[in-house]
Write an enzyme that holds these catalytic residues in place. Structure first.
Site, short mmCIF file in Angstrom:
data_model
loop_
_atom_site.label_atom_id
_atom_site.label_comp_id
_atom_site.label_asym_id
_atom_site.label_seq_id
_atom_site.Cartn_x
_atom_site.Cartn_y
_atom_site.Cartn_z
N TYR A 54 0.84 -1.20 0.00
CA TYR A 54 0.00 0.00 0.00
C TYR A 54 0.88 1.26 0.00
O TYR A 54 1.56 1.57 0.98
CB TYR A 54 -0.92 0.05 1.22
CG TYR A 54 -1.94 -1.08 1.30
CD1 TYR A 54 -2.27 -1.84 0.19
CD2 TYR A 54 -2.56 -1.38 2.51
CE1 TYR A 54 -3.20 -2.87 0.28
CE2 TYR A 54 -3.49 -2.40 2.60
CZ TYR A 54 -3.79 -3.15 1.48
OH TYR A 54 -4.71 -4.17 1.58
N PRO A 197 -15.66 -4.27 2.84
CA PRO A 197 -17.02 -4.59 3.29
C PRO A 197 -18.04 -3.54 2.86
O PRO A 197 -19.24 -3.81 2.89
CB PRO A 197 -16.88 -4.62 4.82
CG PRO A 197 -15.73 -3.70 5.11
CD PRO A 197 -14.78 -3.89 3.96
N GLY A 199 -18.02 -2.38 -0.19
CA GLY A 199 -17.99 -2.40 -1.65
C GLY A 199 -17.17 -1.28 -2.23
O GLY A 199 -17.55 -0.65 -3.21
N ARG A 200 -16.02 -1.03 -1.60
CA ARG A 200 -15.11 0.06 -2.01
C ARG A 200 -15.83 1.41 -2.02
O ARG A 200 -15.57 2.27 -2.85
CB ARG A 200 -14.50 -0.24 -3.39
CG ARG A 200 -13.65 -1.52 -3.37
CD ARG A 200 -13.08 -1.85 -4.74
NE ARG A 200 -12.06 -2.90 -4.63
CZ ARG A 200 -12.31 -4.20 -4.50
NH1 ARG A 200 -13.56 -4.64 -4.47
NH2 ARG A 200 -11.32 -5.06 -4.40
N1 LIG Z 1 -6.38 -8.41 1.09
C1 LIG Z 1 -6.65 -7.69 0.02
O1 LIG Z 1 -6.36 -8.08 -1.11
C2 LIG Z 1 -7.33 -6.36 0.18
C3 LIG Z 1 -7.90 -5.73 -0.93
C4 LIG Z 1 -8.55 -4.51 -0.73
C5 LIG Z 1 -8.60 -3.96 0.54
N2 LIG Z 1 -8.01 -4.59 1.61
C6 LIG Z 1 -8.06 -4.04 2.97
O2 LIG Z 1 -9.41 -3.89 3.36
C7 LIG Z 1 -9.68 -2.54 3.74
C8 LIG Z 1 -11.10 -2.16 3.38
O3 LIG Z 1 -11.35 -2.31 2.00
P1 LIG Z 1 -11.45 -1.05 1.02
O4 LIG Z 1 -10.80 0.11 1.66
O5 LIG Z 1 -10.98 -1.55 -0.29
O6 LIG Z 1 -13.00 -0.82 0.81
P2 LIG Z 1 -14.26 -0.45 1.73
O7 LIG Z 1 -13.91 -0.56 3.15
O8 LIG Z 1 -15.36 -1.29 1.20
O9 LIG Z 1 -14.55 1.06 1.30
C9 LIG Z 1 -13.59 2.08 1.46
C10 LIG Z 1 -14.09 3.30 0.73
O10 LIG Z 1 -15.31 3.72 1.30
C11 LIG Z 1 -15.22 5.05 1.76
N3 LIG Z 1 -15.94 5.11 3.05
C12 LIG Z 1 -15.62 4.47 4.20
N4 LIG Z 1 -16.53 4.74 5.15
C13 LIG Z 1 -17.44 5.56 4.58
C14 LIG Z 1 -18.61 6.18 5.07
N5 LIG Z 1 -19.04 5.99 6.31
N6 LIG Z 1 -19.31 6.98 4.23
C15 LIG Z 1 -18.89 7.19 2.95
N7 LIG Z 1 -17.79 6.62 2.44
C16 LIG Z 1 -17.05 5.81 3.25
C17 LIG Z 1 -13.76 5.35 1.89
O11 LIG Z 1 -13.52 6.71 1.61
P3 LIG Z 1 -13.03 7.74 2.77
O12 LIG Z 1 -11.58 7.49 2.94
O13 LIG Z 1 -13.35 9.05 2.17
O14 LIG Z 1 -13.85 7.45 3.98
C18 LIG Z 1 -13.14 4.45 0.83
O15 LIG Z 1 -13.13 5.13 -0.42
C19 LIG Z 1 -8.61 -1.75 2.98
O16 LIG Z 1 -8.44 -0.48 3.52
C20 LIG Z 1 -7.42 -2.65 3.11
O17 LIG Z 1 -6.82 -2.48 4.39
C21 LIG Z 1 -7.40 -5.79 1.43
#
Ligand SMILES: NC(=O)c1ccc[n+]([C@@H]2O[C@H](COP(=O)([O-])OP(=O)(O)OC[C@H]3O[C@@H](n4cnc5c(N)ncnc54)[C@H](OP(=O)(O)O)[C@@H]3O)[C@@H](O)[C@H]2O)c1
Length: 323
Positions: A54, A197, A199-200
């Site tokens: 990252y 969780p 959905g990005r």
């Molecule tokens: N193992 C793997 O291959 C893998 C792949 C992907 C991700 N991950 C891990 O899993 C974590 C979570 O997944 P993710 O970050 O991909 O997706 P996510 O948690 O589904 O969504 C994150 C996105 O949602 C926004 N968000 C979060 N809370 C919000 C809210 N209350 N209201 C509006 N927007 C909101 C964030 O923007 P803001 O920053 O503006 O809040 C960000 O753009 C990552 O951070 C990473 O540590 C692991």
């Protein structure tokens, strides 16, 4: 914040995904990210998720100052095995090198959970996990995990060294792991860490169109956020908004409550670099949805269109990905 268990590792019931603080979803500011990390500690969200890839090390370095001050409170999880160019390397040599590099960037002498980010098809999983186990023996790592591994890889890895957690994508619009991988993980006592969780971000309802994303945002390259599919998928989220509105919650809180309802061995790690979003997400741990609401949102979200990654991608033991 409640406690949940991944195997015998106690963690906060909700973790914090730190990836958006360094990569993938447009620009970030370290000051906002640090404030988010501080607030996570204040809220008891102490299970922090990072990875070597990252921001090519930036994310681990960003966490280091807070970790240095609060090491005993934080359950620190990182991952290795994806190179800067997106290629996979789970060779024993890369595995041994990776843990030392992550420890140096994080400024710690051990991490609590160390995942293989993707199973490397060129290296038998036994060899990778064997080298990971050396890091446990050396005191550099407390627990081992895999990310996006197939049921077979989980079994083979677990036979070499106990696997504490499987981190894989799991949400209302990504349920691929449920038929095969989840039963095996549970049979082996492996906890589940759902990534993306929200959905990005789509499941929060905050994204109104492709133009709400920055030019360099990786989501623009994924089928679910394509010109063709964005509006359809965004429309599905209205059911989360409707269910939430009736209960006084946001769509994103409903999405997180669904993941949390999948079992006490499930610890989602929503990603954010925003204090208000973090606070909103934290409140989801107290939400209990009725069986009727759970069924309604599952049925609606089953109509999702488009793959979750660009190009051909199958669940688990994945071919190389661009991270
Ligand atoms: N193992 C793997 O291959 C893998 C792949 C992907 C991700 N991950 C891990 O899993 C974590 C979570 O997944 P993710 O970050 O991909 O997706 P996510 O948690 O589904 O969504 C994150 C996105 O949602 C926004 N968000 C979060 N809370 C919000 C809210 N209350 N209201 C509006 N927007 C909101 C964030 O923007 P803001 O920053 O503006 O809040 C960000 O753009 C990552 O951070 C990473 O540590 C692991």
């Amino acid at each position: 914040m409640n406690t949940r268990f991944l195997g015998d590792l106690a963690v906060s019931a909700l973790g914090l995904g730190c990836m958006p603080m360094s990569s993938h979803y447009g620009p970030s500011e370290d000051a906002n990210s640090t404030a988010t990390l501080e607030q996570a500690l204040a809220l008891g969200i102490t299970f922090w998720d990072t990875a070597a890839v990252y921001g090519h090390g930036h994310n681990e370095e960003l966490l280091a100052p807070l970790v240095a001050r609060q090491r005993d409170r934080i359950v620190l999880a990182t991952k290795f095995g994806i190179d800067k160019d997106g290629s996979l390397d789970g060779s024993p040599a890369a595995t041994r090198r990776s843990i030392d590099e992550s420890l140096a960037r994080l400024g710690v002498d051990h991490v609590d959970l160390w995942y293989l980010h993707r199973v490397d098809p060129a290296t038998p999983i036994e060899e990778t996990v064997g080298a990971m186990a050396e890091a446990v023996e050396a005191g550099k790592v407390r627990h081992l995990g895999l990310s996006e591994a197939s049921a077979e890889s989980l079994r083979r890895a677990h036979a070499v060294h106990p696997i504490t957690a499987l981190q894989s994508e799991w949400s209302l619009w990504t349920r691929d792991l449920e038929p095969e991988v989840l039963p095996v993980a549970r049979q082996l006592g492996i906890g589940i860490v759902p990534y993306s969780p929200l959905g990005r971000g789509m499941l929060t309802g905050a994204l109104t169109g492709r133009d709400s994303l920055d030019e360099g945002d990786r989501r623009l390259q994924t089928p679910r956020f394509s010109e063709e599919n964005f509006d359809h998928n965004r429309h599905l989220v209205t059911v989360l908004e409707e269910v939430g509105a009736g209960l006084g919650y946001t769509a994103g809180q409903v999405a997180l409550a669904w993941v949390l309802a999948q079992g006490d061995d499930v610890v989602p790690i929503p990603g954010t670099r925003s204090v208000p979003h973090l606070e909103e997400n934290a409140a989801a741990v107290d939400i209990r949805l009725s069986d009727g609401d759970l069924a309604r949102i599952e049925a609606a979200m089953a109509a999702v269109q488009g793959g979750r990654y660009p190009g051909e991608h199958r669940y688990g033991d994945s071919p190389p990905l661009r991270q």
